[in-house]
Design a protein around this motif. Structure first.
Motif, mmCIF file in Angstrom:
data_model
loop_
_atom_site.group_PDB
_atom_site.id
_atom_site.type_symbol
_atom_site.label_atom_id
_atom_site.label_comp_id
_atom_site.label_asym_id
_atom_site.label_seq_id
_atom_site.Cartn_x
_atom_site.Cartn_y
_atom_site.Cartn_z
ATOM 1 N N ASN A 44 0.812 -1.036 0.073
ATOM 2 C CA ASN A 44 -0.001 -0.077 -0.018
ATOM 3 C C ASN A 44 0.838 1.199 0.091
ATOM 4 O O ASN A 44 1.890 1.190 0.818
ATOM 5 N N PRO A 45 0.925 2.332 -0.844
ATOM 6 C CA PRO A 45 1.608 3.323 -0.998
ATOM 7 C C PRO A 45 1.609 4.284 0.313
ATOM 8 O O PRO A 45 2.445 4.940 0.635
ATOM 9 N N GLN A 46 0.683 3.997 0.999
ATOM 10 C CA GLN A 46 0.463 5.026 2.264
ATOM 11 C C GLN A 46 1.222 4.374 3.445
ATOM 12 O O GLN A 46 1.514 5.013 4.360
ATOM 13 N N SER A 47 1.314 3.113 3.484
ATOM 14 C CA SER A 47 2.051 2.553 4.679
ATOM 15 C C SER A 47 2.926 1.419 4.373
ATOM 16 O O SER A 47 3.665 1.110 5.321
ATOM 17 N N ASP A 48 3.390 1.284 3.148
ATOM 18 C CA ASP A 48 4.398 0.324 2.915
ATOM 19 C C ASP A 48 5.789 0.891 2.367
ATOM 20 O O ASP A 48 5.651 1.618 1.430
ATOM 21 N N SER A 49 6.900 0.949 3.013
ATOM 22 C CA SER A 49 7.941 1.787 2.462
ATOM 23 C C SER A 49 8.664 1.217 1.116
ATOM 24 O O SER A 49 9.219 1.917 0.298
ATOM 25 N N LEU A 50 8.248 -0.314 0.790
ATOM 26 C CA LEU A 50 8.890 -0.597 -0.191
ATOM 27 C C LEU A 50 7.886 -0.473 -1.575
ATOM 28 O O LEU A 50 8.163 -1.154 -2.482
ATOM 29 N N TYR A 51 6.665 0.067 -1.462
ATOM 30 C CA TYR A 51 5.571 -0.114 -2.441
ATOM 31 C C TYR A 51 6.375 0.432 -3.660
ATOM 32 O O TYR A 51 6.221 -0.234 -4.849
ATOM 33 N N PHE A 52 6.906 1.612 -3.945
ATOM 34 C CA PHE A 52 7.592 1.905 -5.118
ATOM 35 C C PHE A 52 8.595 1.261 -5.770
ATOM 36 O O PHE A 52 8.951 1.116 -6.870
ATOM 37 N N GLU A 53 9.572 0.711 -4.560
ATOM 38 C CA GLU A 53 10.538 -0.261 -5.109
ATOM 39 C C GLU A 53 9.872 -1.494 -5.703
ATOM 40 O O GLU A 53 10.450 -2.012 -6.730
ATOM 41 N N ALA A 54 8.897 -1.895 -5.478
ATOM 42 C CA ALA A 54 8.223 -3.295 -5.920
ATOM 43 C C ALA A 54 7.720 -2.862 -7.283
ATOM 44 O O ALA A 54 7.938 -3.931 -8.291
ATOM 45 N N GLN A 55 7.613 -1.665 -7.991
ATOM 46 C CA GLN A 55 7.542 -1.396 -9.258
ATOM 47 C C GLN A 55 6.357 -2.253 -10.081
ATOM 48 O O GLN A 55 6.615 -2.680 -11.250
ATOM 49 N N ASN A 56 5.266 -2.452 -9.283
ATOM 50 C CA ASN A 56 4.092 -3.004 -9.932
ATOM 51 C C ASN A 56 4.481 -4.631 -10.188
ATOM 52 O O ASN A 56 3.764 -5.320 -11.165
ATOM 53 N N ARG A 57 5.460 -5.162 -9.756
ATOM 54 C CA ARG A 57 5.865 -6.556 -9.839
ATOM 55 C C ARG A 57 5.031 -7.424 -8.840
ATOM 56 O O ARG A 57 4.920 -7.134 -7.856
ATOM 57 N N ALA A 58 4.888 -8.652 -9.212
ATOM 58 C CA ALA A 58 4.293 -9.487 -8.608
ATOM 59 C C ALA A 58 5.399 -10.769 -7.697
ATOM 60 O O ALA A 58 6.239 -10.610 -8.585
#
Length: 201
Positions: A187-201
């Motif tokens: 979740n972009p509001q609570s997870d520090s790695l949200y943007f690092e994941a880059q929409n990968r599964a």
């Protein structure tokens, strides 16, 4: 009606690495403990009761009953103090009654109070299904849960997004077998790695 269900964990994976399941702060310690706990439960059968009710709109899940059943069954003890339906803009008692529903029809948003100092509100974000075959059905539901402490703690609420993917087959007049997959999303509001994941599964 009520169904006697058996759910068995067969696999747990972290495709992007352990840190992505380490909670809001990406804690490797939390991630490892989570994976270790899941590994202990592989092939372990969990018995639970699930209820579905007939409404004027069709057969729907009794979410309050089923949520309590799942939480208590997977914890191995009674951990839920109460479960109530919550009125929200998308699903509320007034709109259900105005559409021809009944006072006791299930809603889509639930509010759980645990026996410890914590509460959790769960919303349905979206859902869908494939065309219904004679003996097979598959569908999904995307849920957002907000978990918060109810004591004097200043810890912020934790928001999680989970997709529940179902596939069921009728194997008898009163028996259904299926597969259940849970996909956790950052979740972009609570997870520090949200943007690092880059929409990968």
């Amino acid at each position: 009606g009520e169904w006697d269900a058996i759910q068995t964990l067969v696999s747990t994976k972290a495709p992007l690495g352990l840190k992505f399941i380490g909670g809001p702060q990406a804690s490797l310690d939390v991630a490892q403990k989570t994976m270790d706990e899941q590994a202990k439960r592989v092939n372990e059968q969990v018995n639970l009761k699930l209820r579905f009710v007939k409404t004027n709109f069709g057969v729907v899940e009794d979410r309050a009953f089923n949520l309590r059943s799942r939480l208590d069954s997977f914890a191995g003890k009674s951990v839920v103090a109460s479960v109530n339906y919550a009125d929200v803009k998308e699903s509320n008692r007034a709109s259900v009654l105005a559409s021809g529903g009944k006072e006791d029809d299930p809603l889509t948003t639930t509010l759980v109070y645990f026996k410890g100092p914590a509460a959790q509100k769960t919303f349905v974000i979206s859902h869908g299904q494939d065309p219904l075959d004679k003996d097979d059905w598959s569908g999904y539901e995307l849920d957002r849960s907000i978990f918060a402490l109810t004591n004097n703690s200043i810890a912020p609420p934790v928001t999680t997004d989970t997709e529940v993917i179902y596939s069921f087959s009728k194997v008898g007049s009163d028996r259904v077998e299926g597969k259940l997959r849970l996909a956790g999303y950052l979740n972009p509001q609570s997870d520090s790695l949200y943007f690092e994941a880059q929409n990968r599964a």
